[in-house]
Design an enzyme around this catalytic site. Structure first.
Site, PDB file in Angstrom:
ATOM      1  N   SER A 161      -1.610   6.291  -0.801  1.00  0.00           N
ATOM      2  CA  SER A 161      -1.396   5.016  -1.464  1.00  0.00           C
ATOM      3  C   SER A 161      -2.663   4.596  -2.238  1.00  0.00           C
ATOM      4  O   SER A 161      -3.140   5.360  -3.073  1.00  0.00           O
ATOM      5  CB  SER A 161      -0.977   3.969  -0.425  1.00  0.00           C
ATOM      6  OG  SER A 161      -0.440   2.830  -1.034  1.00  0.00           O
ATOM      7  N   ASP A 258       9.895   5.247  -4.140  1.00  0.00           N
ATOM      8  CA  ASP A 258       8.554   4.660  -4.080  1.00  0.00           C
ATOM      9  C   ASP A 258       8.224   4.028  -5.427  1.00  0.00           C
ATOM     10  O   ASP A 258       8.525   4.593  -6.491  1.00  0.00           O
ATOM     11  CB  ASP A 258       7.542   5.767  -3.754  1.00  0.00           C
ATOM     12  CG  ASP A 258       6.189   5.248  -3.315  1.00  0.00           C
ATOM     13  OD1 ASP A 258       5.662   4.322  -3.966  1.00  0.00           O
ATOM     14  OD2 ASP A 258       5.634   5.777  -2.341  1.00  0.00           O
ATOM     15  N   HIS A 288       8.219   4.143   0.005  1.00  0.00           N
ATOM     16  CA  HIS A 288       6.780   4.150   0.278  1.00  0.00           C
ATOM     17  C   HIS A 288       6.545   4.095   1.788  1.00  0.00           C
ATOM     18  O   HIS A 288       7.084   3.237   2.483  1.00  0.00           O
ATOM     19  CB  HIS A 288       6.125   2.942  -0.401  1.00  0.00           C
ATOM     20  CG  HIS A 288       4.639   3.004  -0.463  1.00  0.00           C
ATOM     21  ND1 HIS A 288       3.968   3.866  -1.292  1.00  0.00           N
ATOM     22  CD2 HIS A 288       3.680   2.301   0.194  1.00  0.00           C
ATOM     23  CE1 HIS A 288       2.667   3.693  -1.157  1.00  0.00           C
ATOM     24  NE2 HIS A 288       2.463   2.749  -0.257  1.00  0.00           N
TER      25      HIS A 288
END
Length: 328
Positions: A161, A258, A288
Site C-alpha cells: 500500500s 482495489d 485492498h
C-alpha cells in the site's frame, strides 16, 4: 447500497467483516492511531519461532534517527539477501510493529534479513520526510553490509500500500543518487499516484477498505497541499516520474477491486516499456488488503506467488548489471 459487492470473490467476503470501510478526517487520526497501536500491542505477544527481532536507530542526514526493526532468521547463512521494508497505512497510519509477524514470516520463509523502517508519518512530517527515512535505512543497510552479514548486491525494497509507494520512490532515489544498486523491488498493491481520487477512480474499484476519499486525504497530508495538483515529483508520487528506466526488476500484485488497480497496471506497463523486467499479478474479485481473508484459496495462492517471486528476485543469478541510469 454497494455497487461492487457482487464482483467480490465469494471466498474473500469474510475478510470484509474484519476491515470495515470508513471515511475519516485528520481530526480522527489520533483516535484511530491509538486504536491501531492497541490492536498491534495485543497481537505482538511473542516472536515467531526461528526468528529474532532487534531494534536499531539509523542516523539520517537531516540529524534525526530513523528507528528500524531487524528480523533475522536463525542460522541465516553469511552474505544473505536483505529486504528493506516500508509498512502501509495510507501514509497516515501504521508502524514497523504493525508488520512484525508478517516481516518475521518473510524473513523465515525467504531466508533473508528484513529491515522494517519506522518512517515518520504525515501530516506531522510531510514529503520528503517519509521517503528520506526509507532511503536513510536503505543506505545504512548497504553501508553496513559486513556487520549485518548481508550481500550488498542482493538488496531489495518492498512494501504494501503506502509502503509499496515509498518502496518505489526509494528505488527511484537509489537510481538517481547512484549510491546503491538495488536487485529488486517488491510492491504489494502500491499507492503510487496522487491523482487517483473520487473524480478519476474506476467506480467499481475502491469501494471497500481504502476509498478514493481517504486516498486524497492521505496524499494531501503527504504533499502538504491538495493532491492531484501541478508540480508533484516522482519521489513523492512515483507515477509522476517521467523516466522509469534503470530501475530494478519489479514485482507488482493487486486486486481488480482495489482502488490502486488502474495505477498499478499503468505503472507496470510503463516499466515494461522502459525495459524493466516486470512481473504483474491481478486478482479478480480481490479488494485492498484481501489477505485478511487468510483461509481463502486466492489469498494463499497470492501469498505463495509473492514469496516465490521474492526468492527469485533475491537470487544471485538475478543481480542487476546497472548498465544504464535514468534521470528524474
Amino acid at each position: 447500497m454497494t455497487i461492487s459487492r457482487h464482483l467480490v470473490d465469494p471466498e474473500l467476503l469474510p475478510g470484509l467483516e474484519l476491515i470495515p470501510s470508513v471515511e475519516f478526517t485528520l481530526e480522527d487520526l489520533p483516535a484511530i492511531r491509538e486504536r491501531m497501536a492497541e490492536f498491534t500491542r495485543m497481537g505482538v505477544t511473542e516472536d515467531l519461532a526461528g526468528v529474532s527481532t532487534t531494534e536499531d536507530f539509523v542516523p539520517s542526514p537531516q540529524g534525526h534517527k530513523v528507528r528500524v526493526l531487524i528480523h533475522r532468521p536463525d542460522n541465516l547463512p553469511p552474505a544473505a539477501p536483505v529486504v528493506v521494508y516500508s509498512h502501509g497505512g495510507g501514509f497516515l497510519l501504521g508502524s514497523a510493529e504493525s508488520m512484525r509477524l508478517s516481516n518475521q514470516l518473510m524473513a523465515r520463509d525467504v531466508q533473508c534479513l528484513v529491515v522494517s523502517v519506522d518512517y515518520r508519518l504525515p501530516p506531522e512530517v510531510p514529503h520528503p520526510g517519509p521517503v528520506e527515512d526509507c532511503y536513510a535505512a536503505l543506505k545504512w543497510v548497504h553501508d553496513n553490509a559486513p556487520s549485518l552479514g548481508i550481500d550488498p548486491t542482493r538488496i531489495a525494497v518492498a512494501g504494501e500500500s503506502a509502503g509499496g509507494g515509498l518502496a518505489a520512490a526509494t528505488a527511484l532515489l537509489a537510481r538517481d543518487r547512484d549510491e546503491i544498486s538495488l536487485a529488486y523491488q517488491h510492491l504489494i498493491y502500491p499507492m503510487l499516484d496522487d491523482r487517483t481520487g473520487p473524480d478519476t477512480a474506476n467506480p467499481y474499484a475502491g469501494e471497500f477498505v481504502w476509498t478514493a476519499g481517504n486516498n486524497q486525504l492521505g496524499w494531501s497530508a503527504l504533499l502538504g497541499e491538495p493532491a492531484g495538483g501541478e508540480g508533484v515529483c516522482g519521489y513523492a508520487s512515483p507515477s509522476r516520474a517521467q523516466d522509469l528506466s534503470g530501475l530494478p526488476r519489479t514485482f507488482i500484485t493487486v486486486g481488480a477491486l482495489d482502488l490502486f488497480a488502474d495505477e498499478n497496471l499503468e505503472f507496470a506497463r510503463r516499466l515494461m516499456r522502459a525495459g524493466v523486467s516486470t512481473e504483474l499479478h491481478l486478482y479478480p474479485g480481490a479488494y485492498h488488503g484481501f489477505e485478511l481473508a487468510k483461509d481463502a484459496p486466492v489469498t494463499k495462492s497470492a501469498h505463495e506467488t509473492a514469496l516465490a517471486a521474492l526468492r527469485r528476485g533475491l537470487a544471485p543469478a538475478f543481480n542487476p548489471t546497472s548498465e544504464s541510469k535514468g534521470s528524474e
